[in-house]
Design an enzyme around this catalytic site. Structure first.
Site: not given
Lengths: 472, 68
Positions: A80, A179, A155
């Site tokens: 990420k 997330s 997210s």
């Protein structure tokens, strides 16, 4: 070997050992697939093909000569883009950070390298892990491979999208209010938010110091255990890191759930926040399957979901404001509208609000721990609805807030998201399995048993190359 | 108060709170976002459960710092 893009990390490691697959063959295949499909999915912000191939060649030489660097030697992974990789930008999917170059590897990245993993690239997220699917940012939002018109969740959107699309077998995400578990659920993959302090956060851009967790995402529960073995463990660089030795997270993965006591937190999704009918039915079915496998399932009562949400919101806004206040004062126009609206409340909360919330947090942790005196695992809703149409801003805002994930960021308990079915529109559904602090292995054991019984992890989105080319 | 008066009062409130929080740019360019934030905080405070014992220890946000 065909369809290598759907191999799990566990299968890849076994195939390498049997000389049935080479790292170069695998990485080539995945890079081809990313090139073919990612224009329609936007899972990656950057792909480091050159370095990935160089590392694959090196891994091939080392593995064939019997020199194994670690348990992930030659296994591709995505990161990420809020996590530092030395010499590469950490953009946080934001204009603010778009030129920020990381000086050193995050602890988790260094550990992945030591384990022999091959980093393929950095994945999209919601801006600073707080925003939502936004179109006023330097990179487009990741799409859901099951239906590109739908929200991938967030997210850690890009990581989940990349896993579901067969771009990589493993990924690393972060989780402050869900997330990891939200995108894992919406994209039909799996992810675990470990116990607070088990995976070091150093080198990960913070959102909320006391709620942030780093954790693994994958297409199977045994792969989460494999990745956890490399990510977890004390680091002096993270003041919240828990001292102590790390066990093998997969040690009990095939034990099954016979005799395991599972508490169904029914009131979260039937009373506190009424879930869609499909989600309710899916949770009941998970309970039935686990009981059929020998688990002792019964309803349990936690504090109301709203009690957790209220406390989470105060801590979330206060801590995030402490990080973003300077930029929001000086360059508010560089944030997406959705991030601005999520961050600004922090400007108007008082110290008293924050301390009260931390006091209430202590009580909520005690209440959850009390329930764990009588059960080993909690079965909890994940999202209350299937993924929404990503172009419908109102529906995204409404459904994004409807979940039961934040309680466990607040309490620190480990929480696993596993796929639990498909909606009538063909979108993944998901539940959470939650354990006592540091009981990741029990949570993973329950998740793996459910996965073996249902095989939901073997369902993949029907990616169609021609269709995706048409959307470019 | 008329609807116009109510709107004017709300704008003044947003301006004052925004100025006190040193958010001049936000006040100037994104007053609606500021209004949403103020409403959000009002809702958060209204929903906050009272604490029976104000001496309750807060959750310790960090472990004792490790020796580097």
């Amino acid at each position: 070997m065909s369809d290598v893009h759907w191999l799990t990390a566990t299968q890849i490691v076994a195939a390498y050992a049997e000389r049935a697959l080479s790292p170069v063959e695998l990485v080539h295949s995945l890079l081809d697939r990313i090139q073919a499909f990612d224009t329609g999915l936007n899972a990656f912000i950057s792909v480091d093909a050159e370095r990935a191939l160089a590392n694959a060649h090196l891994a091939e030489i080392e593995i064939s000569s019997g020199h194994m660097r670690g348990p992930l030697h030659g296994v591709p992974v995505c990161i990420k883009d809020i996590i530092d990789i030395a010499g590469q930008p950490t953009t946080c999917h934001s204009k603010i950070m778009v030129d920020h170059l990381a000086r050193e590897d995050a602890v988790v990245v260094a550990r992945l390298r030591a384990a022999g993993a091959i980093i393929i690239g950095k994945t999209a997220l919601h801006e600073f892990a707080i925003g939502g699917p936004a179109h006023d940012l330097p990179f487009p939002p990741a799409r859901n491979p099951w239906n590109v018109r739908h929200h991938a969740g967030g997210s850690s959107s890009g990581t989940a999208s990349a896993l579901a699309a067969g771009f990589v077998p493993l990924g690393v995400g972060t989780d402050t209010g869900g997330s990891i578990r939200n995108p894992a659920g919406h994209c039909g993959v799996t992810g675990i938010k470990p116990t607070y302090g088990v995976v070091p956060r150093h080198g990960v851009f913070p959102l909320c110091f006391t709620l942030d967790h780093v954790g693994p995402m994958a297409r199977s529960v045994p792969d989460l255990a494999l990745l956890m073995d490399s990510l977890a463990g004390h680091s002096a660089a993270d003041p919240a890191s828990v001292p102590g030795p790390v066990r093998s997270f997969g040690a009990d993965i095939v034990r099954g759930v016979r005799g395991l006591r599972i508490g169904l937190v029914r009131h979260f999704h039937e009373f506190d926040m009424v879930a869609s009918e499909e989600v309710v039915a899916s949770i009941d079915e998970v309970a039935r399957v686990l009981a059929e496998q020998g688990a002792l399932v019964r309803d349990v009562q936690l504090p109301r979901l709203q009690d957790f949400s209220e406390v989470h919101r105060v801590i979330f806004h206060s801590e995030a404001w402490a990080i973003h206040s300077k930029w929001l004062r000086e360059r508010p126009e560089d944030y997406s509208g959705i991030s601005r609206r999520k961050l600004l409340p922090g400007a108007f909360l008082y110290a008293e609000d924050y301390v009260r919330a931390q006091q209430r947090r202590s009580q909520l942790i005690d209440a959850v721990n009390d329930v764990f005196r009588d059960v080993d695992v909690l079965l909890v809703a994940n999202s209350m609805d299937p993924a929404c149409d990503v172009s419908d801003d109102g529906e995204c805002i409404r459904t994004y807030a409807r979940h039961a994930r934040a309680p466990f960021n607040l309490t620190g308990h480990p929480a696993l998201a596993v796929m639990s079915g498909l909606s009538k529109d063909g979108l993944p559904l998901s539940v959470q399995l939650v354990g006592r602090p540091f009981d990741e292995s029990v949570v993973l054991r329950a998740g793996a048993a459910y996965e073996r019984a249902t095989k939901w992890n073997e369902f993949h989105p029907p990616l169609n190359l021609e269709k995706h080319r048409a959307t470019r | 108060m008329t609807a116009k008066g109510e709107t004017g009062k709300q704008a003044a409130t947003v301006f004052l709170f925004g100025r006190d929080a040193e958010l001049a740019k936000v006040v100037a360019h994104f007053p609606d976002d500021l209004a949403v934030a103020l409403q959000s905080v009002a809702r958060i405070r209204a929903a906050a459960a009272p604490l029976a014992d104000v001496t309750t220890e807060p959750w310790p946000p960090m472990q004792t710092r490790s020796v580097k």
